[in-house]
Design a protein around this motif. Structure first.
Motif, short mmCIF file in Angstrom:
data_model
loop_
_atom_site.label_atom_id
_atom_site.label_comp_id
_atom_site.label_asym_id
_atom_site.label_seq_id
_atom_site.Cartn_x
_atom_site.Cartn_y
_atom_site.Cartn_z
N THR A 1 -26.34 5.41 -36.56
CA THR A 1 -27.37 4.47 -36.13
C THR A 1 -26.75 3.16 -35.66
O THR A 1 -25.64 2.79 -36.06
N ARG B 1 -28.13 -0.82 -35.61
CA ARG B 1 -29.20 -1.67 -36.15
C ARG B 1 -29.06 -3.08 -35.59
O ARG B 1 -27.95 -3.59 -35.45
N GLY C 1 -29.12 -1.62 -45.02
CA GLY C 1 -29.87 -0.69 -44.20
C GLY C 1 -29.06 0.54 -43.84
O GLY C 1 -29.57 1.66 -43.83
N HIS C 2 -27.77 0.33 -43.53
CA HIS C 2 -26.91 1.45 -43.21
C HIS C 2 -26.62 2.26 -44.48
O HIS C 2 -26.47 1.70 -45.57
N CYS D 1 -33.94 -6.18 -40.55
CA CYS D 1 -33.58 -5.27 -39.48
C CYS D 1 -34.80 -5.11 -38.58
O CYS D 1 -35.84 -4.61 -39.02
N TRP E 1 -30.27 -6.99 -36.30
CA TRP E 1 -30.71 -7.82 -37.42
C TRP E 1 -31.08 -9.22 -36.92
O TRP E 1 -30.34 -9.81 -36.12
N ARG F 1 -34.70 -3.56 -35.44
CA ARG F 1 -34.66 -2.37 -34.58
C ARG F 1 -33.58 -1.42 -35.08
O ARG F 1 -32.49 -1.85 -35.46
N VAL F 2 -33.89 -0.12 -35.04
CA VAL F 2 -32.93 0.92 -35.38
C VAL F 2 -32.86 1.88 -34.20
O VAL F 2 -33.89 2.39 -33.74
N TYR G 1 -31.22 5.44 -33.09
CA TYR G 1 -30.62 6.62 -33.68
C TYR G 1 -29.78 7.35 -32.63
O TYR G 1 -30.20 7.52 -31.48
N SER H 1 -22.95 -1.20 -35.87
CA SER H 1 -22.81 0.25 -35.70
C SER H 1 -22.27 0.84 -36.99
O SER H 1 -21.60 0.15 -37.77
N SER H 2 -22.53 2.13 -37.20
CA SER H 2 -22.17 2.73 -38.49
C SER H 2 -21.87 4.21 -38.32
O SER H 2 -22.24 4.85 -37.32
#
Length: 502
Positions: free
Chosen positions: A258, A260, A233-234, A269, A262, A271-272, A274, A253-254
């Protein structure tokens, strides 16, 4: 012009046999050159082409060129099949490297070997022989140093920033509490650097690791070791992640700005969140898992509501927050920034409100990011809670924590390692018994895993594990304290099995 055609066909031993055409040795007045043709379908090693297609000089003998190319092809392919044989027998780089670097009296030292079981996870079936343990784990000395007892590296350390000593092994051998019998399993499915890895809360077999390609991989180290799920996803590096207290969720974290969340049972995933800058570190609240604390490159720690993804509160710092950890009560957050400062932050477990309490400035002239902040509720050395920090320039610091004074930090000792280019993480070692020292484990850019005892002013390096080919950048213990996981810059994760002690 007459031609002599030579073709490559697979033989019983996996090599090549050369069959000449019926028009053997027919000479022509124009040329006496033999044209070599290779059946590409039967060639398994691409290095053979580089040998066969070497350019010929104008004054060279055609017969000599043909023989030389043939010998080079045989040499390359024999090496390829030798390496293939090691892989097919369930062994790998470590065993092959130790075989190449074996001592001269290897035949006299060699012990009967046990069968190993190959698998997708690279599982090893270990032997009970002390000699085989020495060659597989290479604890302290490599195989080439068994006779001489010379040092395996020139790694330099210091105690309390004043006393320095090299990593020579102590004469009585490796500390028994941190001896390892070998590799339990190897995960090499990831094709990018594994930047962070952790075992699940109160779990001895659930392992997850994040990589620089944005993926999260969930594994089990119980028999048989295997990959459970891969979470994608990232779009950029995974900088940090944390398990919820029940191990049902992972928050990551990324650098793609974002956060995310899981759900592990479904591998989805759910929830995201931003942000406006890179998200550097993340932690669930140890008491109230509905609070999710995230440090970012905007010099903030933001507390999110896990259920809704909304911001509850935030606190601003002097530089970007690079690492963090909670105390066991959830009332304090310890975090490090890009300038090497360590902060104690009070947190309300009911409302999530943050308030800065104390700041410890680094005494180093060169300000480097803090790569590790880890809290422990008890230490023999300090007689109470302690905090371990590590910066990118190789400075390890050991603090005692005064919980009654809102997490005031007192530096007890420090350790200066070699400077690092990459973000290398460290960790406390398990508290095994009351008569042991204060141990920490750290990765290294010389592709080794080092164990240090902070209670010793000299010879503080007590063990060294070798098995990676690239810089080791993350380490983690499981809850049962019998497995240590380490990851490197090439995406290989090795799970080491600690020897049982009485």
């Amino acid at each position: 012009m007459a031609e002599g055609a030579i073709t490559n066909n697979c033989s019983k031993e996996g090599g090549t046999t050369e069959t000449e055409n019926n028009n053997d040795c027919i000479n022509n007045t124009d040329n006496d050159i033999k044209i070599l043709t290779v059946n590409k379908a039967n060639v398994k090693d691409p290095e053979i082409f580089s040998c066969l297609l070497q350019p010929a000089t104008s004054d060279s003998d055609p017969d000599y060129i043909g023989i030389r190319r043939l010998l080079l092809a045989r040499k390359v392919e024999s090496g390829s099949h030798r390496r293939l044989d090691w892989r097919c027998n369930g062994k790998g780089y470590v065993a092959y490297r130790n075989y190449i670097r074996r001592p001269r009296n290897w035949e006299n030292l060699q012990t009967p070997s046990h069968l190993s079981t190959p698998g997708n996870s690279g599982r090893w079936v270990l032997t009970s022989s002390p000699l085989s343990h020495m060659f597989e784990v290479e604890s302290w000395n490599s195989s080439r140093d068994l006779q001489s007892g010379t040092l395996a590296s020139n790694h330099r350390t210091s105690f309390s920033s004043s006393i320095s000593d090299s990593d020579r092994p102590r004469r009585r051998g490796v500390e028994p509490a941190y001896s390892f019998v070998g590799m339990h399993c190897i995960f090499d499915q990831c094709k990018a650097a594994v930047t962070v890895l952790k075992f699940g809360h109160m779990s001895s077999d659930l392992l997850a690791y994040g990589a620089s390609d944005g993926t999260l991989t969930l594994c089990t180290v119980s028999e048989p070791p295997s990959v459970i799920k891969q979470l994608k996803g990232h779009s950029k590096d995974v900088t940090d992640f944390d398990f919820s207290s029940n191990n049902q969720y992972i928050a990551s974290s990324s650098l793609d700005k974002t956060v995310r969340v899981w759900e592990l049972s479904k591998g989805l995933c759910i929830r995201v969140i931003y942000g406006v800058s890179s998200q550097m570190c993340i932690r669930f609240h140890p008491v109230n898992n509905n609070f999710l604390s995230v440090g970012n490159a905007s010099k903030e720690i933001t507390v999110f509501n896990f259920s809704t993804g909304r911001i509850i509160t935030k606190s601003v710092f002097d530089s970007e927050v690079t690492s963090m950890d909670h105390d066991h009560t959830g009332q304090l957050i310890f975090c490090g920034d890009a300038q090497g400062c360590i902060y104690s932050v009070s947190m309300d477990s009911r409302t999530g409100a943050l308030s800065r309490s104390h700041r410890h400035r680094s005494s180093n002239k060169q300000k480097c990011p803090v790569t590790t902040v880890q809290y422990r509720s008890f230490s023999l050395l300090a007689g109470g809670p302690v905090l371990l920090t590590c910066t990118q320039d190789g400075s390890l610091s050991f603090f005692s924590v005064a919980l009654e004074v809102q997490g005031y930090l007192t530096l007890r000792c420090s350790l200066k390692l070699s400077p690092r280019i990459h973000t290398v993480r460290s960790s406390f070692c398990p508290l095994l018994s009351l008569d042991k020292g204060e141990y920490i484990v750290s990765g290294s850019e010389d592709s080794s895993v080092y164990f240090y005892d902070l209670t010793r002013p000299k010879h503080i390096c007590v063990n060294k594990l070798q098995g990676h080919r690239f810089p080791v950048i993350a380490v983690a213990w499981n809850h049962g304290e019998n497995f240590l996981a380490s990851s490197d810059l090439y995406g290989v994760v090795i799970v080491w099995k600690r020897a049982k002690t009485s």
